[in-house]
Design an enzyme around this catalytic site. Structure first.
Site, short mmCIF file in Angstrom:
data_model
loop_
_atom_site.label_atom_id
_atom_site.label_comp_id
_atom_site.label_asym_id
_atom_site.label_seq_id
_atom_site.Cartn_x
_atom_site.Cartn_y
_atom_site.Cartn_z
N ASP A 12 -40.79 -22.21 -12.63
CA ASP A 12 -41.27 -23.55 -12.88
C ASP A 12 -41.58 -23.85 -11.27
O ASP A 12 -42.00 -25.01 -11.71
CB ASP A 12 -39.86 -23.79 -12.98
CG ASP A 12 -39.27 -24.09 -14.23
OD1 ASP A 12 -40.48 -23.17 -15.21
OD2 ASP A 12 -39.06 -24.84 -15.51
N ASP A 49 -25.56 -24.01 -19.63
CA ASP A 49 -24.05 -22.53 -18.95
C ASP A 49 -22.99 -23.05 -19.77
O ASP A 49 -22.45 -22.11 -20.86
CB ASP A 49 -24.20 -22.43 -17.66
CG ASP A 49 -23.89 -23.41 -16.76
OD1 ASP A 49 -23.71 -24.41 -16.94
OD2 ASP A 49 -23.86 -22.90 -15.68
#
Length: 542
Positions: free
Chosen positions: A132, A285
């Protein structure tokens, strides 16, 4: 102390304005301030007791686990995978290895090299670099590195996307949409500074292959720069407790713990059943782990499997990381609580553990009570002698909690006082972040990538040797080259000033508990960190 203060006010030696202010303070201190402060003390004592009971319980479980030698291999099926004479490499499942990164110029080579060195049949693994990066130079360097390994026959893919929507969660979600991922059964995830050993997949994937109820295998983090500076040593103490106790207890008793976002292997089917990656918080997560657990999946933690990585060694990077780690869980708790309460897959006791122990005590109470009790309520109590602050709650119980946290890092026990002061200062930032997340204030989902130094530190250490070490040590004290506006943190400075005032007051008027020793040290810690004199400072060399 009360008599001494009142005698000073009534002595007539003070200026008239000061005397009027102090008389007003005496008038409201007993009937107004004291009851409010006593209520705050009682609430804090309840929270401290909750934290103490949680710590004792987890340490008791650890003793039980060690005595019975309950290892993951003894609880779950585990048999090393090997080539099949008839089917060859097909005995090994297809594994996707994801490496998300964003402008990771100093560490991108470390993770790519480690991933390409994993011991697994070359035709049964796909390495996916999810870049990214917005810096063109970094992007080009990463692409060149990927091409270099691809030329060696490694099945490695370089994937980008047009924007950073969803940050890391968005990148991982997009990475799972590529057609070739459909051939994979499991996915291993490593952040850009993580360096797994070659046998990582050999030690994790068999658990998933041979135990159909397991969704995640999590490895431990090993910090390569824990001795970089005092700040990294303090981080190691806190994180060692998380891995040595919290993760192991969750794995051994509930089959649930929070995924750490890296150094783990997921069953792709479990991820899909849980709804995949979600960017509604900055702890994607933990979010995935909670949803997978609510679907009935179990997790296993391998304490003996370590993956090298880097701790943030600059104070700014550490503050950003801690804000995300504190704000995210509180915000997730707010959003996932109804789902947990209405879940019918997990038994009641497991859902209560998730709500009370995992979220409420560890992610909210632990942060809030550390700052409010030790940095606000206890200091304020020296100014209001009418309140009753039990010594057991202010000293004995906190000392026990501290020892239980620190005992997991024996080599740093001599730094225990520094760790206490450091954690109390950071509790200000964590409490602020927790409140922001819990009440969904402002842009709670803003993601700031933790800065890594990686190859930069190695390069400069090798080039300048002892000279660099000495300059770095000096720069930590002098902070040369930094602008005051960039390194100064007003909340820490103001809190340090308040604590210094309380310490002087307690010393001058001879407080009954002699808290001035602690208050003075804590004040110095707040001021030192408030002015940015902590962590590693990288001077510029010509």
């Amino acid at each position: 102390m009360a008599d001494s203060f009142e005698a000073l006010v009534n002595s007539g030696s003070l200026p008239a304005v000061v005397e009027q202010v102090l008389n007003l303070w005496l008038a409201v201190r007993g009937p107004v301030v004291a009851p409010l402060l006593q209520f705050a003390i009682n609430v804090c004592l309840v929270m401290v007791t909750m934290l103490f009971v949680e710590r004792i319980f987890m340490c008791g479980v650890m003793v039980f686990v060690k005595l019975l030698r309950r290892t993951p291999e003894s609880v779950y099926k585990f048999k090393p995978l090997s080539d099949d004479l008839e089917f060859g490499n097909s005995a090994y499942p297809m594994v996707l290895v994801q490496i998300p990164m964003y402008n990771e110029r100093e560490v991108y080579q470390l993770s790519i090299q480690a991933a390409c060195g994993l011991s697994w049949p070359a035709d049964r693994v796909i390495i996916q670099v999810l870049d990214d990066s917005t810096d063109p130079t970094t992007k080009e360097l990463v692409q060149i590195e990927v091409q270099r390994w691809a030329s060696k026959g490694i099945n490695i893919k370089y994937e980008t996307r047009p924007n950073r929507k969803g940050y890391k969660a968005g990148a991982l979600r997009q990475g799972m949409k590529w057609p070739y991922v459909a051939t994979c059964d499991y996915v291993a995830i490593f952040d850009a500074d993580f360096q797994p050993e070659p046998d990582f997949l050999m030690r994790t994937v068999p658990f998933l292959v041979q135990n159909s109820k397991l969704a995640l295998v999590q490895a431990r983090w090993k910090f390569v720069n824990s001795d970089e500076c005092l700040m990294t040593k303090m981080q190691e103490v806190s994180l060692n407790y998380h891995f040595s106790v919290e993760q192991r207890v969750g794995s051994a008793t509930y089959g649930f713990f929070g995924f750490n976002g890296t150094a783990g292997v997921w069953r792709i089917r479990a991820m899909e059943e849980a709804g995949g990656w979600n960017d509604r918080t900055t702890v994607e997560d933990m979010d995935l782990a909670v949803r997978a657990s609510l679907c009935g999946w179990k997790f296993v933690y391998l304490h003996d499997l370590e993956v090298k990585n880097e701790l943030p060694s600059t104070f700014q990077a550490f503050r950003f990381q801690q804000h995300r780690w504190s704000c995210g869980p509180a915000n997730l708790f707010r959003k996932v609580l109804p789902t947990i309460l209405n879940n019918s897959v997990n038994p009641l006791w497991k859902r209560l553990h998730m709500i009370y122990a995992f979220f409420f005590v560890r992610k909210i109470v632990a942060h809030i009570v550390t700052f409010t009790f030790y940095c606000m309520v206890i200091p304020a109590s020296v100014l209001v002698p009418e309140v009753d602050l039990p010594f057991w709650g202010a000293v004995y119980v906190p000392s026990t909690i501290t020892l239980l946290n620190a005992i997991t890092t024996p080599k740093s026990l001599h730094l225990l006082v520094f760790w206490i002061l450091f954690e109390n200062v950071m509790s200000l930032h964590r409490t602020k972040a927790t409140i922001i997340g819990l009440f969904d204030i402002g842009n709670v989902n803003e993601w700031v990538v933790t800065e890594k130094l990686g190859n930069l530190m190695k390069y400069r250490s090798a080039k300048y040797g002892k000279k660099y070490t000495l300059q770095r040590m000096a720069s930590n004290l002098l902070a040369r080259g930094w602008k005051m506006s960039e390194r100064m943190h007003l909340l820490e400075v103001w809190t340090g000033g308040f604590l210094m005032f309380c310490a002087i007051y307690d010393f001058y008027f001879q407080g009954k508990n002699h808290f001035y020793v602690y208050l003075f040290l804590q004040s110095c810690a707040f001021l030192i960190m408030g002015f940015g004199y902590v962590g590693t400072f990288l001077p510029s060399y010509s």
